[in-house]
Every structure is written in C-alpha cells, then in structure tokens.
Design a protein around this motif. Structure first.
Motif, mmCIF file in Angstrom:
data_model
loop_
_atom_site.group_PDB
_atom_site.id
_atom_site.type_symbol
_atom_site.label_atom_id
_atom_site.label_comp_id
_atom_site.label_asym_id
_atom_site.label_seq_id
_atom_site.Cartn_x
_atom_site.Cartn_y
_atom_site.Cartn_z
ATOM 1 N N ARG A 109 77.130 63.387 42.596
ATOM 2 C CA ARG A 109 76.687 62.248 41.777
ATOM 3 C C ARG A 109 77.036 62.383 40.292
ATOM 4 N N LEU B 176 74.644 55.247 36.228
ATOM 5 C CA LEU B 176 74.597 54.126 37.161
ATOM 6 C C LEU B 176 74.598 52.812 36.383
ATOM 7 N N SER C 44 75.097 49.582 38.316
ATOM 8 C CA SER C 44 74.419 48.650 39.218
ATOM 9 C C SER C 44 74.370 49.236 40.624
ATOM 10 N N ARG C 45 73.407 48.745 41.399
ATOM 11 C CA ARG C 45 73.255 49.166 42.796
ATOM 12 C C ARG C 45 72.609 48.028 43.560
ATOM 13 N N PHE D 214 74.742 51.110 49.901
ATOM 14 C CA PHE D 214 74.630 50.363 48.651
ATOM 15 C C PHE D 214 76.020 50.088 48.089
ATOM 16 N N GLU D 215 76.221 48.906 47.540
ATOM 17 C CA GLU D 215 77.382 48.624 46.695
ATOM 18 C C GLU D 215 76.972 49.036 45.295
ATOM 19 N N SER D 216 77.666 50.011 44.733
ATOM 20 C CA SER D 216 77.265 50.590 43.455
ATOM 21 C C SER D 216 78.415 50.601 42.469
ATOM 22 N N GLU E 129 77.602 53.852 48.229
ATOM 23 C CA GLU E 129 76.719 55.003 48.416
ATOM 24 C C GLU E 129 76.034 54.862 49.768
#
Length: 72
Positions: free
Chosen positions: A7, A13, A15-16, A40-42, A52
């Motif tokens: 990570r 980060l 957006s998620r 997740f679309e991140s 993710e």
C-alpha cells in the motif's frame, strides 16, 4: 506489515468506491470457511486507477478479520 509494503508505494488515497462484493466458502490457496471478497475502484497519488481487493474471513471466535489484500 505485508499490507503496508503493498500500500505505501501507492501514496495517499484519493478515492475509493465499492465495485463488487461476493460471499465465498472456498478460495484458492485458503482453507474452507466464510469469506467476503470486496473489490474497490480506487485512485491513489501514485496510481490513478487501481482495483483493491479486501478479503475478510469469519474466524472461529466469531470475529471478521482481513485475510487478504491485493491491488491491481
């Protein structure tokens, strides 16, 4: 520590958003049990488009704990 090594290079980060969830009782390379696979679309500072995957497993003590984390 293993999650941190995957990570941290991605940066902050941005957006998620939940893309997909599914319940499983069997996963490749893992013991049978109760799992939830959450994708997740991140977006991160150093990777603008990523998927993710977080996989919690129901442990014998009745608590859900993350058993897998992957980023593509």
């Amino acid at each position: 520590q293993s999650v941190q090594s995957v990570r941290d290079p991605l940066g902050k980060l941005i957006s998620r958003k939940v893309k997909n969830t599914s319940s499983k009782t069997s996963l490749p390379g893992a013991p049978d049990g109760e799992y939830v696979v959450i994708q997740f679309e991140s977006a991160f500072a150093n990777k603008k488009a990523a998927v993710e995957t977080v996989t919690p497993m129901l442990e014998t003590d009745g608590k859900w704990r993350v058993s897998g984390y992957y980023v593509k």
